[in-house]
Structures are given as C-alpha cells and as structure tokens.
Design an enzyme around this catalytic site. Structure first.
Site, short mmCIF file in Angstrom:
data_model
loop_
_atom_site.label_atom_id
_atom_site.label_comp_id
_atom_site.label_asym_id
_atom_site.label_seq_id
_atom_site.Cartn_x
_atom_site.Cartn_y
_atom_site.Cartn_z
N GLU A 45 0.84 -1.20 0.00
CA GLU A 45 0.00 0.00 0.00
C GLU A 45 0.87 1.25 0.00
O GLU A 45 2.01 1.22 0.49
CB GLU A 45 -0.91 0.01 1.24
CG GLU A 45 -1.76 -1.23 1.40
CD GLU A 45 -2.44 -1.29 2.77
OE1 GLU A 45 -2.77 -0.24 3.33
OE2 GLU A 45 -2.62 -2.41 3.29
N LYS A 47 2.39 4.67 1.23
CA LYS A 47 2.61 5.27 2.54
C LYS A 47 2.32 6.77 2.44
O LYS A 47 3.12 7.54 1.91
CB LYS A 47 4.04 5.03 3.02
CG LYS A 47 4.28 5.47 4.45
CD LYS A 47 5.67 5.08 4.93
CE LYS A 47 5.86 5.46 6.38
NZ LYS A 47 5.71 6.91 6.63
N ASP A 49 1.99 10.58 3.30
CA ASP A 49 2.80 11.47 4.12
C ASP A 49 1.89 12.51 4.78
O ASP A 49 1.68 13.61 4.28
CB ASP A 49 3.84 12.16 3.23
CG ASP A 49 4.95 12.81 4.06
OD1 ASP A 49 4.99 12.57 5.28
OD2 ASP A 49 5.76 13.55 3.49
N TYR A 154 -6.74 2.81 6.59
CA TYR A 154 -6.04 1.63 6.11
C TYR A 154 -6.02 0.45 7.08
O TYR A 154 -5.50 -0.61 6.75
CB TYR A 154 -4.59 1.98 5.76
CG TYR A 154 -3.81 2.65 6.88
CD1 TYR A 154 -3.35 1.94 7.98
CD2 TYR A 154 -3.54 4.02 6.82
CE1 TYR A 154 -2.64 2.55 8.99
CE2 TYR A 154 -2.82 4.64 7.84
CZ TYR A 154 -2.38 3.91 8.92
OH TYR A 154 -1.68 4.52 9.93
N LYS A 240 10.98 3.28 2.68
CA LYS A 240 11.02 4.73 2.50
C LYS A 240 11.81 5.06 1.24
O LYS A 240 12.89 4.51 1.00
CB LYS A 240 11.69 5.40 3.72
CG LYS A 240 11.01 5.11 5.05
CD LYS A 240 9.64 5.73 5.16
CE LYS A 240 9.70 7.22 5.36
NZ LYS A 240 10.19 7.63 6.67
N CYS A 334 35.17 16.15 28.42
CA CYS A 334 33.75 16.50 28.31
C CYS A 334 33.61 18.02 28.14
O CYS A 334 34.17 18.78 28.94
CB CYS A 334 33.00 16.06 29.56
SG CYS A 334 31.27 16.58 29.59
N CYS A 337 31.74 19.25 31.66
CA CYS A 337 32.32 19.13 33.01
C CYS A 337 33.83 18.95 33.01
O CYS A 337 34.45 18.98 34.08
CB CYS A 337 31.66 17.98 33.77
SG CYS A 337 32.09 16.34 33.13
N CYS A 352 30.98 10.45 28.45
CA CYS A 352 31.36 11.04 29.72
C CYS A 352 30.73 10.19 30.82
O CYS A 352 29.50 10.01 30.83
CB CYS A 352 30.87 12.49 29.83
SG CYS A 352 31.10 13.22 31.48
N CYS A 357 27.97 15.15 35.95
CA CYS A 357 28.09 16.03 34.79
C CYS A 357 26.80 16.84 34.63
O CYS A 357 25.71 16.26 34.50
CB CYS A 357 28.33 15.22 33.53
SG CYS A 357 28.34 16.20 32.01
#
Length: 591
Positions: A45, A47, A49, A154, A240, A334, A337, A352, A357
C-alpha cells in the site's frame, strides 16, 4: 500534549512501523517472515505522508478522533476531524469499530493555502505534512474546515471482522470511509520491488504526498502468528523512498552531551534548502562515523534527511576538497564538566562517565518531563535549563518540591503560567508507573518495554527488587535489558531517588489491566466475532484482558477461545473447523 487538547488513551496500542531504506532490508524482512510463515502473501500500500489518526465509532457514530501520540496516549481532536469532509459522522452499519488512517492536505489545497498566507504576510508551511499537522492543531474548527484536509483509512485497530488486509480495506470502503485504491499483491521481493519502482515513477503526479510503500502480510491470522516486537509489528515494514540530497559546506562542529553521557557531534553548515526546509545543521553521529567518512572542516559535503527527519552527512565531495580543509579536533574531555571522555571497545560513541556532569543531569530532567515519560506540560528545554542553571533543582525529585514562587523566579514566567506549570507537575504524580520507569532514563528501557514490565509485575517495588532471571522471563524482555534494570535499581543513588519520589506521593502502581498467572484466562488467546448485544467491543476486550486473555483479531491454530455474537461469519466457521472452544456473550459475562 498540546495546549487546549485533552489526552486520549487509546483502547488499542497503535504501533509504528519499522523502516527499510533498501531492497536488502526488504529481503531481510521477507526472510524473517518465512521463518514463521510458509509462502506468505503480501499486500503493498502507498505510505501517505500526513498525520496518523484513530477514529472511534460506537454504534456506527463517530465519537472520538485522536492523534497517535506515543501509541498509547494521543490528543483528542474530534471536533477538528469532524470538519474533514470525507470523514463520515455516521457509518453505513451501526457497529463499534476503531479505524486507523492518515489525514493529509492535497497538493492543490496546500498550494492554495500557502498563497493565501503569503498574501496575509504569514510564513508559508514547509510541506503538506506540516500543513496538515498545523491544521489539526487549530482550536478554531472553522480554519480546519476551510483548509480542505482529506483522509485515507487503512487498518481496523479493533479486533478485525475479516480474514485478510484486503478484506479489511474493502470493508472500510463499504462503511463509507475513504481507502486508497493503489495497492498490489506480491508473493516475493521481486514483485514487491516492481511495485515500488512503479510507484516511484508516479510519485510526482499524485494529488497527494507519499514517502514510501508499506508492505504487510495479507492474512490476518498470519499477522497474529508473527506478533510484535516491543516497538513494531513483525508482519509489516515501511519502505522509505531515497532521501533528497543537497550540497553544502562544513563550517564548524559542536559537541553536545546527552542524558546517558554520550557526546554527539553536530555540524554547522552553510544553510541550504533540503526537502522543502532550510537546513543549517546536521548530525555527524559519532567519532567512528567522522573517521569512516573522513569529514573535515571546510569540506563540501552531500547531506540528506535520515528518515525524512534528521539531516545527516551522506558523503564528502573529495574532488572539491581544498587546502583549507582541516581535520576535526576530536575532544578528549567533556565539553560540559571537563572529565575525561572514554571510547569503549563495544561502543562507537565517546562517553562522559561522570554522574555529576551537569549536561547529563539537565538532559535527564528534560527527558523525565517529556511527553513519552511524565508528560509535564510546559516543562520544556528552556524552563528545565533555567531551573537547573539557577540551581533551583538538581534532580527529578526536586521538581516535586517546587513552589509557585520558585517558578516565578524564571524569566518570562508570569503568575498564570507558573500556576499552570505547578499544577501540571502535581498532576504527573498520578501517572501510571510505566511513565515513571521510562522517565528515569534507564539504559535500554524504552516506553514499550516499560509498559510490558509494568503490566507483568504491577508496581515499582516489585520491579526494583526483581532478579534479572525474573525480568528476562517476561515476553520480549531480553537479558541485556533485564541486567540493565537490575544494575540500575541496585545503585544506592537509585534507591535514594525512589525513596524521595515515594515520599512526595508519586504513583508506583501500574494503572492498566495487570497480567496475572492465576487469572482465569491467563495465557489464553481469545477472538471476538459477530455482534454483541450487551457489551461493546471495547468493553468485551477490556473484560477479557482483565481476565488475563490476549485478544486477537483473527482465528488460527493458536486461538484458544472464540466469543461469538450474532451474525458471526467466517471466523466462527473456521473456529468450528479447527475444533476451537466457542463461547456465547453470556458465558463471557458470567465469567
């Protein structure tokens, strides 16, 4: 949830579909299906949007229209949907039924709408999908009626009254609902791919937007046999179409810390139009991805929208690389931190591991308040960041100690919005416990897994003390997830947090039907068919689930009981042929 719209809890879980982006991924899906089903027949079927909808009819009358939301809870948009001309307020038959579909804005109406907005000095909608979503978020229903939305239905979300997906579509059309006519049957991937290629050539000439093709196992009994993962049905997949591409230049890279400590690189780029929206940032995923693609500052790159949503770099245009391009500076500390970043052997991400943090704590707070978790209206990124930066809160338990005066200390927060936010925080205490479990941000535990665990163990006290063996024995809960849970609940910090949450009155119980081993129908698969006189389908399903049953939409060898009302058709006949136990509605009510 949206301001002005009430929550709506779906009677049936509305699953999303697993995406496929290549023929190879479709072949892998087919292989998985064939391990369970001999010679499956597929239905393909379009799809659409648009915006996912659930329509609830009682005795043939539209009583509720809702968005999908997180699959369990959406928004009630009944009055808005009633203004869509092709949605019947009354079906051709007086039945109880829940139908899934898509609301969309036809291209012609989209162009007309944007022209009107330009004349009024308003910003244009980026695409028909955004326009459809924006329209259904209009509290003014006259605006909805004027814009000319349309629908394609559907799926029957309630237990189906037919044997195949094709029959479901024909039945929906018979009821007066609009069904997309473009579909095809297939018995192998070659036939599926031929349909996909045919649709791709017709895509631009359609009166509406599509972004792919949905492939489903046609026989509903086979769908039941295949079942679901935590997130997706195993009997369907959404192919897709390839994403639109655009060329741009990498200007700089930001490194941000998420709630689990993962440090993610994001590229800042020369703005470019991609899939009808202007894009200036794209994810670079992780350090391994940067090295694999050899992405450098100053590089010309091709970008696309992964899953039509998140901009990402597809490839570097090496023939356009100049001496200006320089290797990216991969951080060792990081950015929030200053702690050392670790790159574990079994991971692709920099991480990290400092539990204090500030970025991780802030992101955990944002996640805790998000829609799929505790759903605290008004407690978004900006408000959480202010509360954290001003040191008003340091963990999720602190949220429930906030006063209206605390909230009034925030920028741009007035008394009315402070009171509204305070009430939203207090109301979240009453959520069913799976929302809390997901909100805690436990590694590997998503919203669906949280609900399944809550259904089976009923409260957080039981869950937090359960062994890994007990947890992994729950269907779809694997050993990795079970071990993650037990490690999390064994931490002293977790025990302290749970005690604080309990002290402020957070609900620790599952508020849905609890699955009990001693329930009369525990482990039984039950099918409803025919017209019931004393119960609605929804009431009958709820009673069966409360008795421990798994309610299925079609009859198979795995069915234990069929509850048959009047005018029961092929399902009853099939059950009799298979020797399945048949109950009347009265027998169900008596139990």
């Amino acid at each position: 949830m949206l301001s002005g719209f009430k929550k709506y809890t779906h009677d049936y879980q509305l699953y999303s579909l697993q995406d496929a982006f290549s023929k190879e991924e479709l072949e892998a899906f087919d292989t998985r299906v064939r391990k369970e089903i001999t010679e499956p027949e597929y239905i393909c079927e379009l799809k659409i949007d648009g915006l996912s909808l659930s329509l609830v009819y009682a005795n043939g009358v539209l009583v509720t229209a809702a968005t999908r939301g997180d699959g369990s809870v959406g928004e009630d948009i009944t009055e808005q949907v009633k203004r869509i001309k092709d949605v019947p307020l009354v079906l051709s038959e007086p039945i109880d039924i829940v139908v899934r579909g898509e609301a969309y804005l036809p291209r012609r109406n989209f162009q007309k709408l944007n022209l009107e907005r330009e004349e009024e000095g308003l910003p244009s909608f980026a695409n028909p999908r955004n326009a459809a979503a924006g329209t259904l978020r209009q509290l003014n229903t006259k605006v909805v009626a004027r814009r000319g939305l349309a629908t394609f239905l559907y799926q029957e979300a309630s237990p189906a009254t037919n044997d195949t997906q094709e029959e479901v579509l024909e039945y929906l059309e018979k009821l007066g609902l609009v069904v997309n006519e473009q579909r095809a049957f297939a018995t192998n991937i070659s036939e599926i791919w031929a349909f996909i290629e045919k649709v791709a050539t017709q895509r631009d000439s359609l009166a509406y937007d599509i972004d792919g093709v949905v492939i489903k196992v046609n026989q509903l009994a086979q769908q039941d046999a295949l079942g679901f993962t935590v997130k997706f049905p195993k009997w369907a997949i959404a192919y897709k179409f390839p994403a639109e591409l655009a060329e741009t230049e990498i200007l700089s890279v930001d490194w941000t810390v998420g709630r689990t400590g993962v440090v993610t690189p994001t590229a800042n780029m020369t703005p470019v139009l991609l899939a009808q929206t202007t894009v200036a940032r794209a994810t670079l995923h992780n350090v391994d991805y940067i090295k694999e693609k050899d992405i450098r500052l100053g590089d010309k790159v091709v970008i696309y929208k992964a899953g039509d949503i998140i901009p990402a770099v597809q490839r570097v245009l090496l023939d356009k690389r100049t001496s200006v391009s320089v290797a990216l500076n991969i951080p060792k500390h990081c950015p929030e931190c200053g702690s050392d970043l670790l790159h574990f052997e079994d991971e692709v991400a920099l991480r990290c591991v400092n539990p204090l943090c500030p970025a991780q704590i802030r992101e955990k707070l944002i996640h805790f308040a998000s829609r799929g978790a505790m759903n605290i209206m008004g407690l978004g990124n900006a408000v959480v960041t202010q509360l954290f930066d001003k040191k008003i809160i340091t963990d999720v338990a602190d949220l429930y100690q906030l006063t209206i005066d605390d909230l009034l200390k925030l920028d741009k927060v007035k008394e009315k919005s402070a009171k509204k936010l305070y009430q939203a925080i207090q109301s979240s205490k009453e959520n069913s416990v799976e929302k809390l479990i997901f909100g805690l941000g436990i590694r590997h535990v998503g919203s669906k897994a949280a609900k399944i665990i809550a259904e089976n163990l009923s409260n957080l006290d039981s869950i937090s003390t359960a062994t890994a063996e007990t947890l992994s024995a729950i269907p779809t809960i694997g050993t990795v997830l079970a071990e993650s849970l037990t490690k999390y609940f064994a931490l002293d910090g977790t025990k302290k947090l749970l005690a604080e949450l309990k002290a402020v009155g957070i609900n620790f119980d599952y508020l849905g039907p609890v699955k009990r081993d001693d329930a009369p129908l525990s482990g039984k698969t039950v099918v409803l068919t025919g017209k019931l006189s004393q119960l609605t389908r929804t009431e009958a399903k709820e009673k069966l689930e409360n008795l421990g049953a798994n309610v299925s939409g079609s009859v198979s060898k795995k069915t234990d009981i069929v509850v048959a009302g009047s005018d029961a058709g092929s399902k009853l006949t099939k059950a009799q042929d298979l020797g399945i136990e048949i109950w009347t509605e009265e027998e169900l009510i008596k139990l």
